[in-house]
Design an enzyme around this catalytic site. Structure first.
Site, PDB file in Angstrom:
ATOM      1  CB  SER A  89     -59.035 -59.768  16.529  1.00  0.00           C
ATOM      2  OG  SER A  89     -60.264 -59.895  15.821  1.00  0.00           O
TER       3      SER A  89
ATOM      4  CE1 TYR B 175     -59.178 -64.637  18.004  1.00  0.00           C
ATOM      5  CE2 TYR B 175     -60.802 -62.923  17.571  1.00  0.00           C
ATOM      6  CZ  TYR B 175     -59.605 -63.542  17.267  1.00  0.00           C
ATOM      7  OH  TYR B 175     -58.835 -63.078  16.248  1.00  0.00           O
TER       8      TYR B 175
ATOM      9  CE  LYS C 250     -56.330 -62.720  18.986  1.00  0.00           C
ATOM     10  NZ  LYS C 250     -54.924 -62.761  18.548  1.00  0.00           N
TER      11      LYS C 250
END
Length: 263
Positions: free
Chosen positions: A144, A157, A161
């Site tokens: 991401s 997150y 990532k």
């Protein structure tokens, strides 16, 4: 253009919806066979049958939780049983988060670590030996833009990532000697069902204009002023899997409509 993907075997996690399904469709259109993994068995079975029939390929569904050692083992066993291994691995399964660092419990950190990082580690350990036997392969990690440009509301997150991006680089250095190319893709705003669901929930009390809400998100974050479709992103995945990308090794590619603010 022949991308050299006919009769290759691709394992795709999170393959029943959104980006994973779009990548599956893109590879199947080039003649690749599929091992699709996801948790929702009914949807997975239906999509596997549809893609196989539409493109004349084999698509093996594996209903499992890839964030567990058992789930990863099921995927590896299915690829070996159906095709004698795999040529391509797309580590795509993942989900966003919403928390603060001060309040998020250890269990939430661990669950995202298992999903975003350890799933990729376990699948690499299990599938790379078969790729060696087959003369090489391709591994792609769907990370991401948040791996390098974090959003404030999803620190877990962002962190996991970023770890996936570094795992991709270090794995690339380890297995290129076996003719296995590893790369990472950092998407920006992709119009997945998750985005639509979130926008619908956020606008439920103000008229339900989820499209208007997402247009505002795009205006704020992406110079291109729109979300990408999953199919647009999938085109790049397919290219990196192909024999037209044979010098692409150990890199991270941003497909983000200009969202990244650094060079």
């Amino acid at each position: 253009m022949d991308l050299g993907l006919r009769d290759k075997v691709a394992v795709i996690t999170g393959g029943s919806i959104g980006i994973g399904l779009a990548v599956a469709e893109g590879l199947a259109a080039e003649g690749a066979h599929l091992v699709l993994a996801a948790r929702q068995a009914d949807r997975l079975q239906a999509e596997a049958e549809r893609v196989a029939a539409q493109h004349g390929v084999r698509a093996v569904p594996v209903a499992c939780d890839v964030a567990t050692p058992e789930g990863a083992a099921e995927i590896i066993a299915a690829a070996e049983s159906a095709f004698g291994g795999a040529d391509i691995l797309i580590n795509n399964a993942g989900t966003g988060s919403n928390e603060t660092i001060m309040e998020a419990p250890d269990e939430k950190w661990q669950s995202y670590w298992e999903l975003h990082v350890m799933a990729a580690v376990r699948l690499a350990r299990g599938l790379v030996p078969g790729m060696r036997r087959r003369g090489g392969g391709v591994i792609l990690h769907n990370a991401s833009i948040c791996a390098v440009q974090p959003l404030w509301y999803e620190p877990i997150y962002n962190v996991t990532k970023a770890a996936l991006m570094m795992f991709s680089k270090t794995l690339a250095n380890e297995v290129i000697k076996d003719n296995i190319r590893v790369n990472c893709i950092n998407p920006g705003l992709i119009l997945t069902p998750d985005w639509k669901k979130t926008a619908t929930q956020l606008t439920a009390d103000t008229g339900g204009d989820w499209e208007g809400y997402l247009a505002g998100v795009a205006r704020e974050h992406a110079p291109i002023d729109r979300f990408a479709s999953p199919e647009e992103l999938a085109n790049f995945f397919v290219f990196l899997c192909s024999d037209k990308a044979t010098y692409c090794v150990g890199s991270t590619y941003f497909v983000d409509g200009g969202m990244l603010k650094t060079v």
